[in-house]
Design an enzyme around this catalytic site. Structure first.
Site, PDB file in Angstrom:
ATOM      1  N   CYS A 300       0.832  -1.015   0.170  1.00 41.99           N
ATOM      2  CA  CYS A 300       0.005  -0.090   0.175  1.00 41.99           C
ATOM      3  C   CYS A 300       0.540   1.089  -0.194  1.00 41.99           C
ATOM      4  O   CYS A 300       1.514   1.770   0.583  1.00 41.99           O
ATOM      5  CB  CYS A 300      -0.700   0.588   1.152  1.00 41.99           C
ATOM      6  SG  CYS A 300      -2.512  -0.939   1.232  1.00 41.99           S
ATOM      7  N   GLU A 334       1.965  -4.440  -5.674  1.00 45.22           N
ATOM      8  CA  GLU A 334       1.753  -5.803  -5.546  1.00 45.22           C
ATOM      9  C   GLU A 334       0.474  -5.502  -6.716  1.00 45.22           C
ATOM     10  O   GLU A 334      -0.061  -4.111  -6.621  1.00 45.22           O
ATOM     11  CB  GLU A 334       0.790  -5.683  -4.206  1.00 45.22           C
ATOM     12  CG  GLU A 334      -0.231  -6.269  -4.028  1.00 45.22           C
ATOM     13  CD  GLU A 334      -0.066  -6.750  -2.403  1.00 45.22           C
ATOM     14  OE1 GLU A 334      -1.471  -6.380  -1.992  1.00 45.22           O
ATOM     15  OE2 GLU A 334      -0.074  -7.264  -1.501  1.00 45.22           O
TER      16      GLU A 334
END
Length: 434
Positions: A300, A334
């Protein structure tokens, strides 16, 4: 994934505490008496049903199309007096808000549309790429991996922002999205965060009492980078579980994720701070898994609204790759990436790769570029293909690096943001303690 940098101004939604951060909606002019026809129409359409489409006066003083997402009765008011939670169909969900009846143009009311029919047309979601980028620039994760049923469930659960504003340090910040705070905070429209330990409270007096006792002046981890007034702290989620969870609650207010990670033990958090004589003030962060089978070097990422448009998002991406170089590994963010997330990373990859190609004499392979930059070979290949700088000849990829073409692409990629001074990075890769 999270969001990096977004437009400033009214859309940003943050203001120093000296002001209230809100634009006046109307001039203080007394309204003219309502004609009988308007009164009859008003009584026939009220209260508005969830799903109704209507024009609503926004903070810019202009009317914009909205869809009613939820409604609630105004306490101690007449039976049909409701407030309405609306989604501005031209804009990102972060601008959804509660509005009063007087902000709505009841002459523009449209009947409730069947949701299934609407999904086929995707009326409210269609925007030009320019509009989408303007409102949600560099938003790094969408919901591409969700099927339609899961996406509806996610949107139903998170459709109404539970916290409207937060106080963090010297800023009062309007939130963008729902965050699943514990049930005891359900009735709070505003939360007060300690900017150092990230504990959150319901009342200003509680925060003031807490600040007298809190002895932290920086995130509770190891300072691994300091250059001028910028510092980066590495926080182990296992050693600082409460801080890691509080950071996730805070970040979720600005990230439209499908999930929030409660098991912070598995993550390292890299918290970027601006430092002064009062302490180290968080401006953003990224997280990464301690052990990633897929070579992910970032999970994140977020730059807090008051600090956006200053190059911190690009700095955080660059920093994640510097850590990968120190680890002797290649890295990649990611997945899945949204279109705009890919745009952010493609900009970084373009600047780094073309800078090397401009300076390099002779042939260079994708493997060599990967070793030099810690960028995964697949990301290098797709980036160079998108720039039409690579050809497939005699069973292998060949990089075509015409200097004029490189300059044109570098100009289009824009500025690189703040530089990471690698000489100031003091860090050893994470190893599980036995």
């Amino acid at each position: 994934m999270g969001s990096l940098e977004t437009p400033t101004g009214a859309e940003n939604g943050s203001a120093p505490l000296a002001g209230n951060g809100k634009s006046p909606l109307v001039d203080g002019v007394e309204a003219a008496p309502e004609p009988d026809g308007s009164k009859r129409r008003r009584s026939s359409v009220l209260p508005l049903e969830v799903g109704t489409r209507v024009m609503c006066r926004w903070r810019d003083g202009k009317y914009h199309p909205v869809k009613v997402i939820e409604r609630r009765k105004v306490p101690n008011a007449v039976p049909n007096d409701y407030e309405y939670y609306v989604h501005y169909t031209e804009f990102n969900r972060r601008l959804d808000e509660w509005v009063k009846l007087e902000q709505l143009d009841l002459d523009s009311v449209e009947a409730v549309v069947d949701e299934k029919v609407e999904e086929k047309g995707a009326t409210g979601l269609k925007m030009t790429r320019h509009q989408k980028r303007k409102i949600d620039e560099t938003h790094v994760e969408g919901h591409e991996e969700l099927d339609a049923a899961s996406l509806r469930e996610h949107e139903e659960f998170t459709k109404v922002k539970n916290i409207a504003t937060i106080e963090l340090g010297r800023y009062e910040i309007e939130t963008w999205y729902f965050s699943p705070f514990p049930p005891e905070y359900n009735d709070c429209l505003k939360l007060y965060f300690c900017e150092f330990c990230l504990n959150f409270m319901k009342r200003k007096e509680q925060l003031q009492r807490h600040m007298r006792k809190c002895d932290l002046k920086h995130p509770p981890g190891d300072e691994i980078y300091r250059s001028g007034t910028l510092s980066m702290f590495e926080v182990d989620g296992k050693k600082n579980k409460v801080y890691g969870q509080n950071l996730c609650y805070l970040a979720k207010l600005f990230l439209d994720h499908k999930t929030l990670y409660y098991d912070v033990d598995l993550f390292l958090f890299y918290v970027l701070c601006e430092c002064d004589d009062r302490g180290c003030h968080m401006v953003g962060y990224f997280s990464k898994e301690k052990h990633s089978e897929e070579s992910y070097n970032l999970a994140c990422i977020l730059t807090l609204p008051p600090y956006q448009r200053k190059g911190y998002g690009k700095f955080l991406i660059a920093f994640s790759y510097e850590l990968s170089k120190k680890e002797g590994k290649v890295g990649t963010p990611e997945r899945p990436l949204s279109d705009l997330g890919l745009l952010s990373y493609r900009g970084y990859w373009t600047r780094v790769l073309l800078d090397i190609l401009k300076k390099h004499k002779g042939n260079i392979s994708i493997k060599e570029l990967s070793d030099m930059t810690a960028i995964k070979a697949e990301d290098i290949l797709t980036t160079l293909q998108s720039l039409e700088l690579i050809q497939y000849r005699k069973g292998q990829h060949v990089i075509c690096a015409d200097p004029k073409v490189l300059d044109r692409h570098l100009k289009a990629a824009g500025r690189g943001g703040l530089e990471v001074d690698v000489s100031k990075l003091i860090w050893t890769p994470y190893k599980e303690q036995s």
